[in-house]
Design a protein around this motif. Structure first.
Motif, PDB file in Angstrom:
ATOM      1  N   UNK A  24       0.838  -1.188   0.000  1.00  0.00           N
ATOM      2  CA  UNK A  24       0.000   0.000   0.000  1.00  0.00           C
ATOM      3  C   UNK A  24       0.876   1.242   0.000  1.00  0.00           C
ATOM      4  N   UNK A  25       0.283   2.366  -0.375  1.00  0.00           N
ATOM      5  CA  UNK A  25       1.012   3.624  -0.463  1.00  0.00           C
ATOM      6  C   UNK A  25       0.790   4.432   0.806  1.00  0.00           C
ATOM      7  N   UNK A  26       1.891   5.016   1.313  1.00  0.00           N
ATOM      8  CA  UNK A  26       1.809   5.875   2.481  1.00  0.00           C
ATOM      9  C   UNK A  26       2.574   7.159   2.210  1.00  0.00           C
ATOM     10  N   UNK A  27       2.198   8.212   2.931  1.00  0.00           N
ATOM     11  CA  UNK A  27       2.803   9.522   2.774  1.00  0.00           C
ATOM     12  C   UNK A  27       4.072   9.600   3.606  1.00  0.00           C
ATOM     13  N   UNK A  28       5.113  10.221   3.054  1.00  0.00           N
ATOM     14  CA  UNK A  28       6.398  10.343   3.732  1.00  0.00           C
ATOM     15  C   UNK A  28       6.271  11.084   5.062  1.00  0.00           C
ATOM     16  N   UNK A  29       5.414  12.081   5.124  1.00  0.00           N
ATOM     17  CA  UNK A  29       5.241  12.877   6.339  1.00  0.00           C
ATOM     18  C   UNK A  29       3.885  12.609   6.992  1.00  0.00           C
ATOM     19  N   UNK A  30       3.590  11.358   7.222  1.00  0.00           N
ATOM     20  CA  UNK A  30       2.306  10.977   7.817  1.00  0.00           C
ATOM     21  C   UNK A  30       2.162  11.609   9.200  1.00  0.00           C
ATOM     22  N   UNK A  31       1.011  12.211   9.461  1.00  0.00           N
ATOM     23  CA  UNK A  31       0.783  12.868  10.750  1.00  0.00           C
ATOM     24  C   UNK A  31      -0.047  12.018  11.700  1.00  0.00           C
ATOM     25  N   UNK A  32      -0.467  10.848  11.248  1.00  0.00           N
ATOM     26  CA  UNK A  32      -1.192   9.902  12.093  1.00  0.00           C
ATOM     27  C   UNK A  32      -0.567   8.522  11.911  1.00  0.00           C
ATOM     28  N   UNK A  33      -0.908   7.619  12.801  1.00  0.00           N
ATOM     29  CA  UNK A  33      -0.411   6.248  12.697  1.00  0.00           C
ATOM     30  C   UNK A  33      -1.047   5.595  11.474  1.00  0.00           C
ATOM     31  N   UNK A  34      -0.220   4.957  10.629  1.00  0.00           N
ATOM     32  CA  UNK A  34      -0.709   4.286   9.428  1.00  0.00           C
ATOM     33  C   UNK A  34      -0.664   2.788   9.678  1.00  0.00           C
ATOM     34  N   UNK A  35      -1.819   2.147   9.525  1.00  0.00           N
ATOM     35  CA  UNK A  35      -1.915   0.703   9.731  1.00  0.00           C
ATOM     36  C   UNK A  35      -2.198  -0.001   8.417  1.00  0.00           C
ATOM     37  N   UNK A  36      -1.806  -1.255   8.339  1.00  0.00           N
ATOM     38  CA  UNK A  36      -2.103  -2.077   7.171  1.00  0.00           C
ATOM     39  C   UNK A  36      -3.614  -2.262   7.079  1.00  0.00           C
ATOM     40  N   UNK A  37      -4.158  -2.110   5.877  1.00  0.00           N
ATOM     41  CA  UNK A  37      -5.605  -2.229   5.703  1.00  0.00           C
ATOM     42  C   UNK A  37      -6.077  -3.681   5.794  1.00  0.00           C
ATOM     43  N   UNK A  38      -5.168  -4.637   5.655  1.00  0.00           N
ATOM     44  CA  UNK A  38      -5.547  -6.048   5.692  1.00  0.00           C
ATOM     45  C   UNK A  38      -5.440  -6.615   7.110  1.00  0.00           C
ATOM     46  N   UNK A  39      -4.259  -6.483   7.735  1.00  0.00           N
ATOM     47  CA  UNK A  39      -4.044  -7.134   9.028  1.00  0.00           C
ATOM     48  C   UNK A  39      -3.988  -6.175  10.215  1.00  0.00           C
ATOM     49  N   UNK A  40      -3.837  -4.871   9.971  1.00  0.00           N
ATOM     50  CA  UNK A  40      -3.846  -3.898  11.055  1.00  0.00           C
ATOM     51  C   UNK A  40      -2.497  -3.616  11.690  1.00  0.00           C
ATOM     52  N   UNK A  41      -1.415  -4.183  11.179  1.00  0.00           N
ATOM     53  CA  UNK A  41      -0.076  -3.917  11.718  1.00  0.00           C
ATOM     54  C   UNK A  41       0.309  -2.466  11.438  1.00  0.00           C
ATOM     55  N   UNK A  42       1.006  -1.841  12.386  1.00  0.00           N
ATOM     56  CA  UNK A  42       1.439  -0.451  12.224  1.00  0.00           C
ATOM     57  C   UNK A  42       2.571  -0.398  11.203  1.00  0.00           C
ATOM     58  N   UNK A  43       2.384   0.411  10.147  1.00  0.00           N
ATOM     59  CA  UNK A  43       3.387   0.557   9.096  1.00  0.00           C
ATOM     60  C   UNK A  43       4.209   1.829   9.256  1.00  0.00           C
ATOM     61  N   UNK A  44       3.612   2.875   9.842  1.00  0.00           N
ATOM     62  CA  UNK A  44       4.324   4.139  10.026  1.00  0.00           C
ATOM     63  C   UNK A  44       3.744   4.895  11.207  1.00  0.00           C
ATOM     64  N   UNK A  45       4.634   5.594  11.930  1.00  0.00           N
ATOM     65  CA  UNK A  45       4.228   6.429  13.056  1.00  0.00           C
ATOM     66  C   UNK A  45       4.785   7.827  12.857  1.00  0.00           C
ATOM     67  N   UNK A  46       4.036   8.865  13.247  1.00  0.00           N
ATOM     68  CA  UNK A  46       4.549  10.232  13.096  1.00  0.00           C
ATOM     69  C   UNK A  46       5.699  10.494  14.064  1.00  0.00           C
ATOM     70  N   UNK A  47       6.727  11.191  13.581  1.00  0.00           N
ATOM     71  CA  UNK A  47       7.898  11.517  14.403  1.00  0.00           C
ATOM     72  C   UNK A  47       8.363  12.938  14.113  1.00  0.00           C
TER      73      UNK A  47
END
Length: 62
Positions: A24-47
């Motif tokens: 799946x596609x995610x934004x480089x500067x994500x401002x919220x936690x991004x989870x996998x749409x299938x299994x729910x694992x965290x893919x990115x966290x804001x820092x």
């Protein structure tokens, strides 16, 4: 009038989930936690600026 050519400063990444291998596609500067749409694992966290990406980056998209 002067036109300034602005280059895109941010990117989208295509990442692969380490658990279910969903892509799946995610934004480089994500401002919220991004989870996998299938299994729910965290893919990115804001820092602050760029997100802390916890998945394998497959491609960079502009």
């Amino acid at each position: 009038m002067v036109r300034v050519n602005r280059e895109n400063r941010t990117k989208f990444y295509t990442v692969k989930c380490p658990d279910c291998e969903n892509e799946q596609k995610i934004f480089q500067r994500a401002s919220t936690v991004v989870e996998c749409v299938v299994c729910g694992k965290v893919l990115a966290e804001p820092k602050g600026g760029n997100a802390d990406i916890k998945a394998e980056i497959i491609a960079e998209n502009e």
